[in-house]
Design a protein around this motif. Sequence first.
Motif, PDB file in Angstrom:
ATOM      1  N   PHE A  38       3.320  -5.613  -2.764  1.00  0.00           N
ATOM      2  CA  PHE A  38       1.923  -5.840  -3.143  1.00  0.00           C
ATOM      3  C   PHE A  38       1.164  -4.524  -3.275  1.00  0.00           C
ATOM      4  O   PHE A  38       0.370  -4.339  -4.201  1.00  0.00           O
ATOM      5  CB  PHE A  38       1.224  -6.738  -2.126  1.00  0.00           C
ATOM      6  N   GLU A  39       1.419  -3.595  -2.361  1.00  0.00           N
ATOM      7  CA  GLU A  39       0.738  -2.302  -2.445  1.00  0.00           C
ATOM      8  C   GLU A  39       1.161  -1.538  -3.703  1.00  0.00           C
ATOM      9  O   GLU A  39       0.348  -0.859  -4.333  1.00  0.00           O
ATOM     10  CB  GLU A  39       1.023  -1.468  -1.200  1.00  0.00           C
ATOM     11  N   THR A  87      -8.824  -4.750  -7.115  1.00  0.00           N
ATOM     12  CA  THR A  87      -8.619  -3.776  -8.199  1.00  0.00           C
ATOM     13  C   THR A  87      -9.390  -4.092  -9.481  1.00  0.00           C
ATOM     14  O   THR A  87      -9.457  -3.241 -10.362  1.00  0.00           O
ATOM     15  CB  THR A  87      -7.124  -3.697  -8.564  1.00  0.00           C
ATOM     16  N   LEU A 133      -5.328  -9.311  -5.497  1.00  0.00           N
ATOM     17  CA  LEU A 133      -5.177  -8.185  -6.411  1.00  0.00           C
ATOM     18  C   LEU A 133      -6.413  -8.048  -7.307  1.00  0.00           C
ATOM     19  O   LEU A 133      -6.942  -6.941  -7.496  1.00  0.00           O
ATOM     20  CB  LEU A 133      -3.925  -8.373  -7.276  1.00  0.00           C
ATOM     21  N   LYS A 134      -6.885  -9.153  -7.842  1.00  0.00           N
ATOM     22  CA  LYS A 134      -8.064  -9.135  -8.708  1.00  0.00           C
ATOM     23  C   LYS A 134      -9.291  -8.670  -7.939  1.00  0.00           C
ATOM     24  O   LYS A 134     -10.088  -7.866  -8.430  1.00  0.00           O
ATOM     25  CB  LYS A 134      -8.296 -10.520  -9.298  1.00  0.00           C
ATOM     26  N   VAL A 148       2.061  -2.986  -6.496  1.00  0.00           N
ATOM     27  CA  VAL A 148       1.377  -3.691  -7.575  1.00  0.00           C
ATOM     28  C   VAL A 148      -0.065  -3.203  -7.709  1.00  0.00           C
ATOM     29  O   VAL A 148      -0.583  -3.030  -8.824  1.00  0.00           O
ATOM     30  CB  VAL A 148       1.415  -5.218  -7.304  1.00  0.00           C
ATOM     31  N   LYS A 149      -0.725  -2.960  -6.602  1.00  0.00           N
ATOM     32  CA  LYS A 149      -2.095  -2.444  -6.645  1.00  0.00           C
ATOM     33  C   LYS A 149      -2.139  -1.078  -7.338  1.00  0.00           C
ATOM     34  O   LYS A 149      -3.031  -0.806  -8.149  1.00  0.00           O
ATOM     35  CB  LYS A 149      -2.673  -2.348  -5.235  1.00  0.00           C
ATOM     36  N   ALA A 192      -2.723  -9.771 -14.426  1.00  0.00           N
ATOM     37  CA  ALA A 192      -1.539 -10.018 -13.598  1.00  0.00           C
ATOM     38  C   ALA A 192      -1.057 -11.456 -13.789  1.00  0.00           C
ATOM     39  O   ALA A 192      -1.854 -12.369 -14.006  1.00  0.00           O
ATOM     40  CB  ALA A 192      -1.837  -9.742 -12.140  1.00  0.00           C
ATOM     41  N   ALA A 231      -1.616  -1.603 -11.027  1.00  0.00           N
ATOM     42  CA  ALA A 231      -2.803  -2.202 -11.639  1.00  0.00           C
ATOM     43  C   ALA A 231      -3.840  -1.145 -12.003  1.00  0.00           C
ATOM     44  O   ALA A 231      -4.568  -1.283 -12.997  1.00  0.00           O
ATOM     45  CB  ALA A 231      -3.415  -3.235 -10.699  1.00  0.00           C
TER      46      ALA A 231
END
Length: 338
Positions: free
Chosen positions: A38-39, A73, A69-70, A41-42, A78, A45
């Motif tokens: 997840f980190e 960021t 995430l939304k 992915v951030k 996504a 993004a």
Amino acid sequence: MAFLNFVARQLQSQAPAVKVDLTGKTVLVLGANTGLGFEAVKHFASMNPGRLILACRSQSRGKAALQKLKAETNYTKAELWLVDLANFKSVTKFADKFEQDGGRLDILVANAAVAIGEYEATKDGWEISLQVNCISTPLVALRLLPTMIKTAHQHSTVPRVVVVSSSVHAQVEIEKGVYEKPHMFKTLGSSEYCTKKVMESRYPLTKLLNVFFVRALNARVPASMQLIVNNVDPGFCRSELSRRATGMQAVMFTLMKAALAFSPEVGSRRLVWAAVAQQDQPDTLRGQYITAAKVDLVSDFVQSPQGIKVQDALWDDLLVVLSKVDPKVTAIVDTYLS
């Protein structure tokens, strides 16, 4: 000395995440709803990819990750794709969907893994960590290989496959009694072989097999092919991998995490580096093992003549296993890999 070296590495300050422009590109992260995935992915993004696909096992946890995430960021492109690496049908369905989707694929980060301290079989009959970490992960990479090669040709880019490994791969070797027999994967995954003592070092073994897979795959990728395959060690991080540890092992994990562990965000910087760094000279990362924003050495066993024999034997045996799981793998290997 090895432990002191580990401590020294954990106490070093870590470089900030590298950042490039991913406009128009597609990034896929396996195991993306929590921890390192997840980190990472951030970070991706923040680089404005055209598509950012979070591949997760759980629908509910995946949706929660998309919302988070939304919120954190402001990235709105996504997507959640479901895949259970402990289920071969789920993996082939996932790969078929991607094949039919027709889109490009520039970066694949194979981050999903499990760490199990006792024998547990999947519905497919394999020890679960062997299937998830060392059979399904290569299955995804090989099934998506044609899409990545097509992406390279159509968009004049150099796609990358990043397989997350660990420095713990250096803690184990594969016994002569195993690698000199046929069907290594079947042996390593059998309930008879997976004694309590063997399972204590199962996670390091799966990370060793990840290293062997990347090196074997890279050795078969033609030099002219615009594709980078590498391993990355995120370091010792706070994650959910040790959630099933019990007894003294759980106590040791807790103490070590408190004293030495990186945050998932810090560890994810290494995944991102392996996926996007060295844009001007990507070939320097072909088949490499990456640690703290640099190429590092694999274990002595991996580099030894014995290790090279094991690597080739594992590759051949893996293809036998995968050909039974998904016949498309055989055609892909015959078409694209020398």
